[in-house]
Every structure is written in structure tokens, then in C-alpha cells.
Design an enzyme around this catalytic site. Sequence first.
Site, PDB file in Angstrom:
ATOM      1  CG  ASN A   1      -0.877   9.220   1.013  1.00  0.00           C
ATOM      2  OD1 ASN A   1      -0.254   9.295   2.049  1.00  0.00           O
ATOM      3  ND2 ASN A   1      -2.177   8.960   0.973  1.00  0.00           N
TER       4      ASN A   1
ATOM      5  CE  LYS B   1      -6.649   3.389  -1.806  1.00  0.00           C
ATOM      6  NZ  LYS B   1      -6.834   4.265  -0.654  1.00  0.00           N
TER       7      LYS B   1
ATOM      8  CD  GLU C   1      -8.796   4.899  -3.886  1.00  0.00           C
ATOM      9  OE1 GLU C   1      -9.686   4.294  -3.270  1.00  0.00           O
ATOM     10  OE2 GLU C   1      -8.200   5.888  -3.436  1.00  0.00           O
ATOM     11  CG  ASP C   2      -5.810   7.366  -6.277  1.00  0.00           C
ATOM     12  OD1 ASP C   2      -6.494   7.782  -5.335  1.00  0.00           O
ATOM     13  OD2 ASP C   2      -4.662   6.913  -6.128  1.00  0.00           O
TER      14      ASP C   2
ATOM     15  CG  ASP D   1     -10.973   5.363  -0.589  1.00  0.00           C
ATOM     16  OD1 ASP D   1     -11.476   5.429   0.537  1.00  0.00           O
ATOM     17  OD2 ASP D   1      -9.774   5.097  -0.787  1.00  0.00           O
ATOM     18  CG  ASP D   2      -9.169   9.275  -3.799  1.00  0.00           C
ATOM     19  OD1 ASP D   2      -8.177   9.033  -3.123  1.00  0.00           O
ATOM     20  OD2 ASP D   2      -9.476   8.622  -4.820  1.00  0.00           O
TER      21      ASP D   2
ATOM     22  NE  ARG E   1      -5.669  12.389  -6.312  1.00  0.00           N
ATOM     23  CZ  ARG E   1      -5.759  11.384  -5.417  1.00  0.00           C
ATOM     24  NH1 ARG E   1      -4.899  10.386  -5.379  1.00  0.00           N
ATOM     25  NH2 ARG E   1      -6.745  11.357  -4.560  1.00  0.00           N
TER      26      ARG E   1
ATOM     27  CE1 TYR F   1      -4.208   1.573   0.536  1.00  0.00           C
ATOM     28  CE2 TYR F   1      -3.171   2.692   2.377  1.00  0.00           C
ATOM     29  CZ  TYR F   1      -4.217   2.562   1.497  1.00  0.00           C
ATOM     30  OH  TYR F   1      -5.279   3.431   1.578  1.00  0.00           O
TER      31      TYR F   1
END
Length: 602
Positions: free
Chosen positions: A444, A200, A271-272, A294-295, A182, A129
Site C-alpha cells: 500500500n 484504523k 501499527e506501521d 497488525d502488520d 513505516r 483508509y
Amino acid sequence: MWRLAGSAASNLRRARPFSTCIPGPCIVHKRGADILHDPWFNKDTGFPLTERDRLGLRGLLPPRVISFEQQYVRFMESYHSLEKNTRGQPEGFVSLAKWRILNRLHDRNETLYYRVLIDNIEDFAPIIYTPTVGLVCQNYSGLFRRPRGMYFSAKDKGEMMSMIYNWPAHQVDMIVLTDGSRILGLGDLGVQGIGIPIGKLDMYVAAAGINPQRILPVMLDVGTNNQKLLEDRLYLGLRQPRLEGEEYLSIVDEFMEAVHTRWPKAIVQFEDFQMKWAFETLQRYRKRFCMFNDDIQGTAGVALAGLLGTVRTQGRPLADFANQKIVVVGAGSAGLGVLNMAVQAVKRMAGADANPQFFLLDKDGLITKARRVIDPAAAPFAKAPAEIEKLGLMEGANLIEVVKKVKPHVLLGLSGVGGVFNEEVLKAMRESDSTKPAIFAMSNPTMNAECAAVDAFKHAGENIVFASGSPFKNVDLGNGKVGHVNQANNMYLFPGIGLGTLLSGARLISDGMLQAASECLASYITDDEIQRGVLYPPIGSIRDITAEVGAAVIRAAVAEELAEGHGDIGPRELRQMSEEETVEHVKHNMWFPVYSPLVHEK
Ligand SMILES: NC(=O)c1ccc[n+]([C@@H]2O[C@H](COP(=O)([O-])OP(=O)(O)OC[C@H]3O[C@@H](n4cnc5c(N)ncnc54)[C@H](O)[C@@H]3O)[C@@H](O)[C@H]2O)c1
Ligand SMILES: O=C(O)C[C@H](O)C(=O)O
Ligand SMILES: [Mg+2]
């Protein structure tokens, strides 16, 4: 009776499953070498002789049968010798070597892989992760050996409904989907972003006990705007600029329809995605499909839990959250998600007319209503010029000015810019109006964190509360004192959101379910821990906290009459469960890696 040596042994014992479910036999539809090459079923040298006979494996393995526990010890020994042999080498080199050895096991024998991951989650999470997964994504095309998950590209338009049936599992419960636009704070990594859904979902298996045969990482490759990748001859994705507008949305629409047709109850975690598509797709799908971002939403819940914790560290009642001055640096999907949820919390506590003291900055500084072009998603958080003029601030004020004038209780970074909380900014936090100023450097991976833990304690003072998105070691403050480092990462919530939604059988994920998840995380920390600056549980207890979060999500779904039940447990049974029974029910449904007897069926 087997014996284990050293820490591998104590880890294995400590992490005994709390699930009482004894796995029944597992049906396989293949035989012989095909089984050895299938990581879902492969036991390597662990196949007992009777099974070798039954499955046509005799002669395909060395004769001695090695137990699961021996295999575990053997793997851990090779992992520790890798650690020893790479001591002193550059950090990135070592992390990638560790990722490779874990990835090889993942590709070969999933049962053993997930067992070592669960038992050693504190050591292995930073490899599978964040932060190492970021490095893996950056180097994915070169590291690629075997595919994992599914890849849908712009070239597959019109084909997705049939393609989805290429996935070999009959049932899929949990999908993590990215378009790679992203990836962490690393920008557009195109197809190489597939590493994020994989990481994830590893957390889903380790923390939530989702059965790894029922997970699906997905890459939606609509091109990339990363020039370096487009020019890289090894790049594995489509070599074209990203699709935009309706063309883009039609690809996502087609994928969502295909998934929903084959697995109507599968949960899709977005995600992302770059901000514009993160918000647009959330709005577009959240009432039609069982999905969340999630973000935006997972991050918000984790941040809110930490922010409520910081109120407690100041010895103030929770309702005082309404008076906290919070400076949020980064007006992207994550920063705006946090502010949305934080404003809702203030309004619940202090009434609809409350005026939260939240300040939002992006790359152009403080956002006010005087800004000429303002993103609609950021507009509700733009300050009125009259209000900030009283503080001596104006549109576009830079971070240091804002911190000096506002004297915030909390400085929270979700900008993706490493080091933006520089020495001057951190020193200005010494003048905070809080007795325990909080610094959340949530971006991150590690190099993109707004500041390192050691700098935060050094410049902002020893009485701060500190949290970061990627792990940092606790800081030695001398005289036996330790600066505690919290990991404010959405990993504390998304596994419980997914598991709770799955077991509730809800067809969508409501704000109430997400709020329940966040409140559950916030209440998990004791007063004693709070006094020591602990805002989140240790990652070693992530399975426990996920069970609690999952139960909170189920109960919220039941309360809102969204729960339709799952498997043998209908909505009535869920409604009748007490809080403790719901937690037990969740734990009982968590998959735990042990070798199940395999039975062949044609
Ligand atoms: N810890 C977690 O759980 C967690 C969760 C989600 C995202 N993140 C991290 O948050 C970061 C941002 O994610 P996102 O999805 O919001 O990205 P995004 O691209 O949507 O938003 C980034 C924002 O930061 C702003 N920004 C850029 N440079 C800045 C500067 N110098 N000063 C102030 N603001 C600046 C941009 O204007 C933009 O508003 C990433 O690094 C991501 O890894 C962490
Ligand atoms: O992936 C993470 O570690 C957290 C978050 O989802 C992010 O995008 O940074
Ligand atoms: Mg993310």
C-alpha cells in the site's frame, strides 16, 4: 414520516443495524455552546426543542429542528455535488477534497459521521483508509486543523503517567499506536503518521462497532529520519533524528505502563512500526499487555485466509496447501509475519517435518543460508543452497529468475515497491504449475502495489486469481467476462481481533486467537464464490464478517482459558454460549450511531 431520495435513501434502509440494543440516555457534563463544539455529543440542528431547553441551547441554533435522516441526506447531497464538481480534476486533488469534507463532519458530529461511514463503507473506506489516508499523512502538517487522539513525544519522558489522564474519556477500549516510522509503503513520515491510527480506528467503529468515545489514536513521536520533513518549516513533529536503542524502548515502555495503569484492559494495536521495532516490541510486550502487531499478525491472518482460498480455487483439498509453491517478495514485518503463520499452517497439516515450498526475496534477491548477513527474523525461511541449486538458482537470484525456475502457484508481494511485478515477471507467471496462479500485490497505497490489477490480468492471463492491499476496480476482460479483484487487507481481521479480545476479557492475545480469526475469514467464502475467484467478502459486509471473526476470537480465548469476561458477562456465560449465541452476543455489543437523548449532570 421522512422521505429520502435516491441512493442515499436505499443505503440508509439497507444498513439497518442488526444490533437490537436501544441506546439509553447519555449523560453529558457540559451545557450550551460547549456541547455544540463537542463532536461526541453534538447533533447540530438535530437537537429536539426539549433538549435545547434542558441543555441551554435555545437561541444557539436556527429554530427549525432537522431530523437525523434529513441531515444524512443533506450531507450525502453535498458529497455527491463535490464529486460532480471535481470531475476531471487530478485524482489526488479529488481524494483530498473528499477526505476534507468527511473530516469536517468527523470533527463536528461523530454520530452522523459514523452513520454515513457505515452505510457507505465501500465508497468511503478508500478515503478514510488506504489509499487516501497515505496522501493525508504525506500532507498532514499542511492539512492540520484540529488535533485528534494523543501525541506523546520524546520530550514527554517522565510525564506520560500524568499525561494519560489528560484524555477526556473515562474508559478506553481500543488504542492504535504508531511511531510513524513505516507508514504504508511511504517510509518514515514522523508525526504525520497519526493519520494511520485515526483511519484504523475509524474502521474499528465502522466494522466492529467499537464505541467512538472509547477509542484512542496515539502518535509516539521519537523524531524522524526523513530529511525533507526535518527541513519543512511547517512540520509539526519533533525536529530531531529518531531515538534509537534503549532510549527508544524506554519511551515505548513508559507509554505502555501509563496506558496499562489507567486502563488495564485497553487493547493496544501496534501499527506501521519499522521492522526492527515491530518484532522487538511484539516480543517485549505480548505476554505482559493486551496487544498485537497488525502488520505482522493481522496481515498474516488475512494472507493465510487468501492463500487457503487459492488452494480451493484450484479444486484441491485444503491439505494441499502444504505442497503450494509460494514466492514471497519482501522480507519485512509483513512478509515474515505471513511466512511464520503459513509455515505453522503447513506443519499442522503435514506434520512437524514438512518442508514448505516457500521462497523469500528481499531487496537483495532470493534469501539463502549462504547470505553473509541475514536478519534473524528472516533466517528460518532462508533456503539451503543445495536445495535451490537443484532448481538452477543461487543466493541473491532476482525475481524473474526465481519465478521462471520455481513456477510458483502464488506470487505474493509485501515489498512496498510499486511495479516490481513488471510485465516480464507477470508473463513468467503464465508458466506457473498451478491451473489458477495467484498474484497478491499487497503493498500500500495504490502506487506502491507490486502491480495494478489490469496489468496482472493482461500479462499473467485471465485465469489468475488476483488480490491487492489497496482497492482496484474489477477488470473488464471482454466478452462479458470480469477479472475479480480481491482486497487482501488486514482490515478484514484487525477489527474482529480487537472486538473479540475486548468481549472475551482476555489479558493477552494468543496465537490460537489469531489463528481462529484467520480460519474464520477463510471459511466465510462459499465454493460458488471461490469458483469466481472471490477470496474475501465484499467490504460492504465487513460488519458481518467482523462479528463472525470476533466470535471466533472469543471462543478461542474461552478454549484456552484466557477469557475473563467483559461487563456483565463472565467467563462461565461465555463458555456456555453456542457458536451462534456467541455471534449474536458480539452483534448485540456493537455500537451503532443513532442520536441518544442527552441528560445533563454536573
Ligand atoms: N495489504 C495489507 O494488509 C498490508 C499489511 C501490512 C503491510 N502492507 C504493505 O506491505 C509493505 C511492506 O511492509 P513491511 O512492514 O513488511 O515493510 P518493511 O520495510 O518491514 O519490509 C519491506 C521489505 O521489502 C524488501 N524490498 C524492498 N525492495 C525490494 C525489491 N525491489 N524486491 C524485493 N524486496 C524488496 C525489503 O528488503 C524488506 O525486506 C508496505 O507497502 C505496506 O503498506 C500491506
Ligand atoms: O493500512 C493498511 O491499509 C494495511 C497495512 O496495515 C499497511 O501497513 O499497509
Ligand atoms: Mg499497517
